[in-house]
Design a protein around this motif. Structure first.
Motif, PDB file in Angstrom:
ATOM      1  N   ALA A  83      37.676 -76.817 -14.633  1.00 33.26           N
ATOM      2  CA  ALA A  83      38.142 -77.976 -15.413  1.00 33.26           C
ATOM      3  C   ALA A  83      37.592 -79.276 -14.829  1.00 33.26           C
ATOM      4  N   HIS A 119      39.225 -83.411 -17.794  1.00 35.12           N
ATOM      5  CA  HIS A 119      39.726 -82.273 -17.014  1.00 35.12           C
ATOM      6  C   HIS A 119      40.801 -81.530 -17.810  1.00 35.12           C
ATOM      7  N   GLU A 120      41.758 -82.267 -18.334  1.00 38.71           N
ATOM      8  CA  GLU A 120      42.857 -81.624 -19.074  1.00 38.71           C
ATOM      9  C   GLU A 120      42.340 -80.974 -20.354  1.00 38.71           C
ATOM     10  N   HIS A 172      40.792 -77.530 -19.810  1.00 31.13           N
ATOM     11  CA  HIS A 172      41.698 -76.374 -19.705  1.00 31.13           C
ATOM     12  C   HIS A 172      41.866 -75.702 -21.070  1.00 31.13           C
ATOM     13  N   VAL A 186      45.893 -84.227 -10.432  1.00 30.71           N
ATOM     14  CA  VAL A 186      45.590 -83.731 -11.756  1.00 30.71           C
ATOM     15  C   VAL A 186      45.757 -82.216 -11.758  1.00 30.71           C
ATOM     16  N   ALA A 187      46.668 -81.727 -12.565  1.00 28.78           N
ATOM     17  CA  ALA A 187      46.937 -80.289 -12.593  1.00 28.78           C
ATOM     18  C   ALA A 187      46.175 -79.619 -13.714  1.00 28.78           C
ATOM     19  N   GLU A 217      40.919 -74.655 -12.016  1.00 29.58           N
ATOM     20  CA  GLU A 217      40.933 -76.088 -11.687  1.00 29.58           C
ATOM     21  C   GLU A 217      39.517 -76.589 -11.388  1.00 29.58           C
TER      22      GLU A 217
HETATM   23 ZN    ZN Z   1      43.779 -78.816 -14.044  1.00 29.95          ZN
END
Ligand code: ZN
Length: 148
Positions: free
Chosen positions: A121, A59-60, A63, A147-148, A118
């Motif tokens: 991602a 996910h990260e 981005h 999770v950002a 988001e």
């Molecule tokens: Zn994120």
């Protein structure tokens, strides 16, 4: 209450251009600053498996690979431009807004696609983890955590 301690050892292998750091921090969070990916150790309490961790890292990483930082800046510039036009229109009419529309629309522009980023991602990160051979079933529960 029983406290369990898990120990593991790994040998880093350079696989991509962005560093991924596991930080000792009780917060359950992960984020990407565009310069590095930080996984705070508190999030490991929420993971059930290595596949969950792979999905978070994916996910990260997504981005960066999906260029969300650059797109966010572009959205901000477009919003600010619209704000300058509105502020300028008021100024021509003799009313000073103090640049209020410029600031507001720049922020709005930068936030415009954050939910979409988001979601993208999540999707792309899950794809990366799956392509790396992990069984990602149920990983959405971990992603929904922090999770950002
Ligand atoms: Zn994120």
């Amino acid at each position: 209450m029983t406290t369990r301690t898990r120990h593991s050892q790994s040998t880093p292998v350079t696989g991509c251009a962005i560093p991924i750091n596991l930080e000792t921090n009780p917060d359950a969070n992960a984020f990407n600053t565009s310069q590095k990916i930080s996984i705070q150790s508190g999030i490991l309490r929420l993971t059930r498996s290595e596949a969950d961790v792979a999905t978070i890292v994916g996910h990260e990483l997504a981005h960066s690979t999906m260029r969300h930082f650059e797109k966010k800046d572009i959205n901000g510039y477009i919003g600010a431009f619209g704000g300058v036009m509105i502020d300028g229109g008021f100024l021509l009419g003799g009313i000073s807004t103090g640049g209020a529309f410029t600031g507001y629309l720049q922020t709005a522009g930068m936030m415009a696609y954050s939910v979409a980023f988001e979601m993208e991602a999540d999707y792309v990160g899950a794809y990366y983890a799956a392509r790396a051979g992990y069984d990602i079933a149920g990983a959405e529960e971990v992603l929904a955590a922090n999770v950002a």
